[in-house]
Design a protein around this motif. Sequence first.
Motif, PDB file in Angstrom:
ATOM      1  N   VAL A 135     -51.507 -45.678   1.479  1.00  0.00           N
ATOM      2  CA  VAL A 135     -52.160 -46.953   1.182  1.00  0.00           C
ATOM      3  C   VAL A 135     -53.633 -46.681   0.895  1.00  0.00           C
ATOM      4  O   VAL A 135     -54.205 -45.713   1.406  1.00  0.00           O
ATOM      5  N   GLN A 136     -54.232 -47.522   0.081  1.00  0.00           N
ATOM      6  CA  GLN A 136     -55.663 -47.379  -0.214  1.00  0.00           C
ATOM      7  C   GLN A 136     -56.490 -47.951   0.933  1.00  0.00           C
ATOM      8  O   GLN A 136     -56.031 -48.836   1.670  1.00  0.00           O
ATOM      9  N   ALA A 137     -57.685 -47.462   1.055  1.00  0.00           N
ATOM     10  CA  ALA A 137     -58.609 -47.985   2.060  1.00  0.00           C
ATOM     11  C   ALA A 137     -58.762 -49.487   1.879  1.00  0.00           C
ATOM     12  O   ALA A 137     -58.858 -49.990   0.752  1.00  0.00           O
ATOM     13  N   GLY A 138     -58.747 -50.194   3.006  1.00  0.00           N
ATOM     14  CA  GLY A 138     -58.820 -51.645   2.977  1.00  0.00           C
ATOM     15  C   GLY A 138     -57.464 -52.319   2.976  1.00  0.00           C
ATOM     16  O   GLY A 138     -57.377 -53.539   3.174  1.00  0.00           O
ATOM     17  N   GLY A 139     -56.420 -51.534   2.760  1.00  0.00           N
ATOM     18  CA  GLY A 139     -55.081 -52.088   2.705  1.00  0.00           C
ATOM     19  C   GLY A 139     -54.450 -52.230   4.078  1.00  0.00           C
ATOM     20  O   GLY A 139     -55.100 -52.011   5.107  1.00  0.00           O
ATOM     21  N   SER A 140     -53.170 -52.611   4.071  1.00  0.00           N
ATOM     22  CA  SER A 140     -52.443 -52.879   5.307  1.00  0.00           C
ATOM     23  C   SER A 140     -51.088 -52.179   5.308  1.00  0.00           C
ATOM     24  O   SER A 140     -50.504 -51.935   4.245  1.00  0.00           O
ATOM     25  N   LEU A 141     -50.616 -51.882   6.486  1.00  0.00           N
ATOM     26  CA  LEU A 141     -49.264 -51.374   6.713  1.00  0.00           C
ATOM     27  C   LEU A 141     -48.766 -51.938   8.026  1.00  0.00           C
ATOM     28  O   LEU A 141     -49.561 -52.223   8.930  1.00  0.00           O
ATOM     29  N   ARG A 142     -47.450 -52.086   8.126  1.00  0.00           N
ATOM     30  CA  ARG A 142     -46.849 -52.454   9.406  1.00  0.00           C
ATOM     31  C   ARG A 142     -45.826 -51.403   9.800  1.00  0.00           C
ATOM     32  O   ARG A 142     -44.861 -51.167   9.072  1.00  0.00           O
ATOM     33  N   LEU A 143     -46.062 -50.804  10.942  1.00  0.00           N
ATOM     34  CA  LEU A 143     -45.123 -49.848  11.495  1.00  0.00           C
ATOM     35  C   LEU A 143     -44.144 -50.567  12.413  1.00  0.00           C
ATOM     36  O   LEU A 143     -44.519 -51.515  13.108  1.00  0.00           O
ATOM     37  N   SER A 144     -42.917 -50.086  12.406  1.00  0.00           N
ATOM     38  CA  SER A 144     -41.894 -50.601  13.306  1.00  0.00           C
ATOM     39  C   SER A 144     -41.346 -49.452  14.133  1.00  0.00           C
ATOM     40  O   SER A 144     -41.316 -48.302  13.680  1.00  0.00           O
ATOM     41  N   CYS A 145     -40.887 -49.784  15.313  1.00  0.00           N
ATOM     42  CA  CYS A 145     -40.268 -48.790  16.192  1.00  0.00           C
ATOM     43  C   CYS A 145     -39.039 -49.431  16.821  1.00  0.00           C
ATOM     44  O   CYS A 145     -39.161 -50.372  17.617  1.00  0.00           O
ATOM     45  N   ALA A 146     -37.885 -48.932  16.431  1.00  0.00           N
ATOM     46  CA  ALA A 146     -36.627 -49.436  16.971  1.00  0.00           C
ATOM     47  C   ALA A 146     -36.204 -48.592  18.165  1.00  0.00           C
ATOM     48  O   ALA A 146     -36.185 -47.355  18.088  1.00  0.00           O
ATOM     49  N   ALA A 147     -35.873 -49.261  19.248  1.00  0.00           N
ATOM     50  CA  ALA A 147     -35.497 -48.565  20.482  1.00  0.00           C
ATOM     51  C   ALA A 147     -34.026 -48.773  20.786  1.00  0.00           C
ATOM     52  O   ALA A 147     -33.478 -49.865  20.572  1.00  0.00           O
ATOM     53  N   SER A 148     -33.397 -47.723  21.264  1.00  0.00           N
ATOM     54  CA  SER A 148     -31.999 -47.827  21.687  1.00  0.00           C
ATOM     55  C   SER A 148     -31.946 -48.255  23.139  1.00  0.00           C
ATOM     56  O   SER A 148     -32.947 -48.241  23.850  1.00  0.00           O
TER      57      SER A 148
END
Length: 119
Positions: free
Chosen positions: A12-25
Amino acid sequence: QVQLVESGGGLVQAGGSLRLSCAASGRTFSSYHMGWFRQAPGKEREYVASISRSGGSTYYADSVKGRFTVSRDNAKNTVYLQMNSLKPEDTAVYYCVARPETARVYDYWGQGTQVTVSS
């Protein structure tokens, strides 16, 4: 025990956004305090954020406070890290972590997901 699988990393470019997800068993996700760490090339692993079992309390490293938001959905056994206003120094492998409420350290780690922020 709990197994953790992260997703959502990318470029992603600086200033942008991301959403991380973490799925748990497992059936006891809501009994775990969850968090995120990161490790940049040549640097030590560092704490990013964490969230209580109910989601009612959240904690952040100073470097991400005001830009990142940690949340969880216990019905979906998933924890999230919304990252806004990303900077090149946020580039790292991000790890999802879990610990029982009574533990002092995070016993469970995911495999990590790469986040790269270009300037």
